[in-house]
Write an enzyme that holds these catalytic residues in place. Sequence first.
Site, PDB file in Angstrom:
ATOM      1  CE  LYS A 175      -7.189   6.092   0.151  1.00 51.23           C
ATOM      2  NZ  LYS A 175      -8.116   6.914  -0.646  1.00 51.23           N
TER       3      LYS A 175
ATOM      4  CE1 TYR B 124      -4.191   1.198  -0.446  1.00 53.85           C
ATOM      5  CE2 TYR B 124      -3.702   2.612   1.423  1.00 53.85           C
ATOM      6  CZ  TYR B 124      -4.512   2.268   0.360  1.00 53.85           C
ATOM      7  OH  TYR B 124      -5.629   3.010   0.092  1.00 53.85           O
TER       8      TYR B 124
HETATM    9  N1  LIG Z   1     -11.362  -0.718  -3.468  1.00 53.37           N
HETATM   10  C1  LIG Z   1     -10.908  -0.777  -2.244  1.00 53.37           C
HETATM   11  O1  LIG Z   1     -10.564  -1.850  -1.728  1.00 53.37           O
HETATM   12  C2  LIG Z   1     -10.831   0.483  -1.413  1.00 53.37           C
HETATM   13  C3  LIG Z   1     -10.737   0.379  -0.021  1.00 53.37           C
HETATM   14  C4  LIG Z   1     -10.675   1.533   0.755  1.00 53.37           C
HETATM   15  C5  LIG Z   1     -10.701   2.763   0.120  1.00 53.37           C
HETATM   16  N2  LIG Z   1     -10.792   2.852  -1.239  1.00 53.37           N
HETATM   17  C6  LIG Z   1     -10.840   4.191  -1.850  1.00 53.37           C
HETATM   18  O2  LIG Z   1     -12.067   4.384  -2.499  1.00 53.37           O
HETATM   19  C7  LIG Z   1     -11.900   5.410  -3.469  1.00 53.37           C
HETATM   20  C8  LIG Z   1     -12.522   4.957  -4.789  1.00 53.37           C
HETATM   21  O3  LIG Z   1     -11.781   3.897  -5.358  1.00 53.37           O
HETATM   22  P1  LIG Z   1     -12.438   2.588  -5.980  1.00 53.37           P
HETATM   23  O4  LIG Z   1     -11.882   1.438  -5.252  1.00 53.37           O
HETATM   24  O5  LIG Z   1     -13.904   2.755  -6.106  1.00 53.37           O
HETATM   25  O6  LIG Z   1     -11.754   2.522  -7.428  1.00 53.37           O
HETATM   26  P2  LIG Z   1     -12.140   3.232  -8.824  1.00 53.37           P
HETATM   27  O7  LIG Z   1     -10.960   2.995  -9.699  1.00 53.37           O
HETATM   28  O8  LIG Z   1     -13.449   2.751  -9.280  1.00 53.37           O
HETATM   29  O9  LIG Z   1     -12.249   4.771  -8.436  1.00 53.37           O
HETATM   30  C9  LIG Z   1     -11.142   5.628  -8.346  1.00 53.37           C
HETATM   31  C10 LIG Z   1     -11.530   6.895  -9.074  1.00 53.37           C
HETATM   32  O10 LIG Z   1     -10.538   7.914  -8.922  1.00 53.37           O
HETATM   33  C11 LIG Z   1     -10.574   8.655 -10.113  1.00 53.37           C
HETATM   34  N3  LIG Z   1      -9.393   9.508 -10.277  1.00 53.37           N
HETATM   35  C12 LIG Z   1      -8.090   9.161 -10.196  1.00 53.37           C
HETATM   36  N4  LIG Z   1      -7.305  10.234 -10.468  1.00 53.37           N
HETATM   37  C13 LIG Z   1      -8.161  11.281 -10.694  1.00 53.37           C
HETATM   38  C14 LIG Z   1      -7.970  12.644 -11.027  1.00 53.37           C
HETATM   39  N5  LIG Z   1      -6.763  13.182 -11.190  1.00 53.37           N
HETATM   40  N6  LIG Z   1      -9.078  13.422 -11.187  1.00 53.37           N
HETATM   41  C15 LIG Z   1     -10.306  12.919 -11.028  1.00 53.37           C
HETATM   42  N7  LIG Z   1     -10.554  11.623 -10.727  1.00 53.37           N
HETATM   43  C16 LIG Z   1      -9.487  10.820 -10.579  1.00 53.37           C
HETATM   44  C17 LIG Z   1     -10.676   7.597 -11.208  1.00 53.37           C
HETATM   45  O11 LIG Z   1     -11.083   8.167 -12.416  1.00 53.37           O
HETATM   46  C18 LIG Z   1     -11.708   6.666 -10.571  1.00 53.37           C
HETATM   47  O12 LIG Z   1     -13.015   7.056 -10.964  1.00 53.37           O
HETATM   48  C19 LIG Z   1     -10.407   5.693  -3.543  1.00 53.37           C
HETATM   49  O13 LIG Z   1     -10.118   6.819  -2.726  1.00 53.37           O
HETATM   50  C20 LIG Z   1      -9.798   4.451  -2.920  1.00 53.37           C
HETATM   51  O14 LIG Z   1      -8.520   4.670  -2.396  1.00 53.37           O
HETATM   52  C21 LIG Z   1     -10.873   1.729  -2.010  1.00 53.37           C
END
Ligand SMILES: NC(=O)c1ccc[n+]([C@@H]2O[C@H](COP(=O)([O-])OP(=O)(O)OC[C@H]3O[C@@H](n4cnc5c(N)ncnc54)[C@H](O)[C@@H]3O)[C@@H](O)[C@H]2O)c1
Length: 258
Positions: free
Chosen positions: A166, A159
């Site tokens: 984060k 990570y």
């Molecule tokens: N999937 C997991 O296991 C998990 C767990 C905890 C937290 N998260 C967090 O949840 C959030 C969403 O991620 P996800 O897992 O749904 O994946 P995802 O890939 O579906 O979403 C991530 C989004 O970030 C956007 N993004 C990245 N750079 C960008 C920029 N410069 N401008 C605008 N948008 C941008 C992407 O276009 C995408 O839509 C993130 O913050 C991620 O760290 C995910």
Amino acid sequence: MDVLNLKDKNIVVMGVANERSIAWGAAKKLLEVGANVIFTYRKDRSKAKIEKLLEDYKEKKTAVIQCDVNSDESIQTAFGQIGEQFGVIHGIVHSVAFAHAEDLKNRFVETSREGFAFALDTSAYSLIAVTRAARPFMTEGGSIVTMSYLGAERVLEGYNVMGVAKAALEASVRYLAADLGKEGIRVNAISAGAIRTLAAKGVPSFNEALHRYEEVSPLKRNTNKEEVGDMTVVLLSDLSRGVTGETVYVDSGYHIMG
Ligand SMILES: NC(=O)c1ccc[n+]([C@@H]2O[C@H](COP(=O)([O-])OP(=O)(O)OC[C@H]3O[C@@H](n4cnc5c(N)ncnc54)[C@H](O)[C@@H]3O)[C@@H](O)[C@H]2O)c1
């Protein structure tokens, strides 16, 4: 009685890349409870996916607007457009993060200055920049929710710099909450368990994490975007009106285990 008080409220949802996105879990529920949802996307590919997903919600009031959170100009333009079209913003779902693949694969000590800056800019500073741009339109108060992960507090393999981002994000939530509380704006984070999404593909140890949640968490299963979406709706709604600056875990209870 409408305990949520989200009907006809204008909520900006940032970060739907496809139907697996956590942000889509939140958006679906927001549409169901009668909110107007304004989607922002970075890539045209995501725009097409969002428009396809919205084919099932034709009767709802929605908009799809470009916003690259690495650019102040793009953020200004996007929120200017949203303000012009909707007048008032009542809530924001910030579900955006990114780091260079090599910074998740290499040893942490190898993290480059540029990679560090890029991950923190995209994944943590963006919350501050977006909040600043939205504030002039949050004239009735409101609620902002961002997505975090346990890697903010604990060392999770692979990570790396995203854990540092984060940690900065969760601290930013507290400082923003303290700053904006007097304007009736609440700011909270959800620390979600592991969910298979596009972003998760970039984390090398992700499959192991999914298994570990099933084995170790009190609920003995993984969470999903619907559960995270429901908590997002709670944090946007009147039900959570006394909560700000908080990180709420939607992770089957995993983080409490030793
Ligand atoms: N999937 C997991 O296991 C998990 C767990 C905890 C937290 N998260 C967090 O949840 C959030 C969403 O991620 P996800 O897992 O749904 O994946 P995802 O890939 O579906 O979403 C991530 C989004 O970030 C956007 N993004 C990245 N750079 C960008 C920029 N410069 N401008 C605008 N948008 C941008 C992407 O276009 C995408 O839509 C993130 O913050 C991620 O760290 C995910």
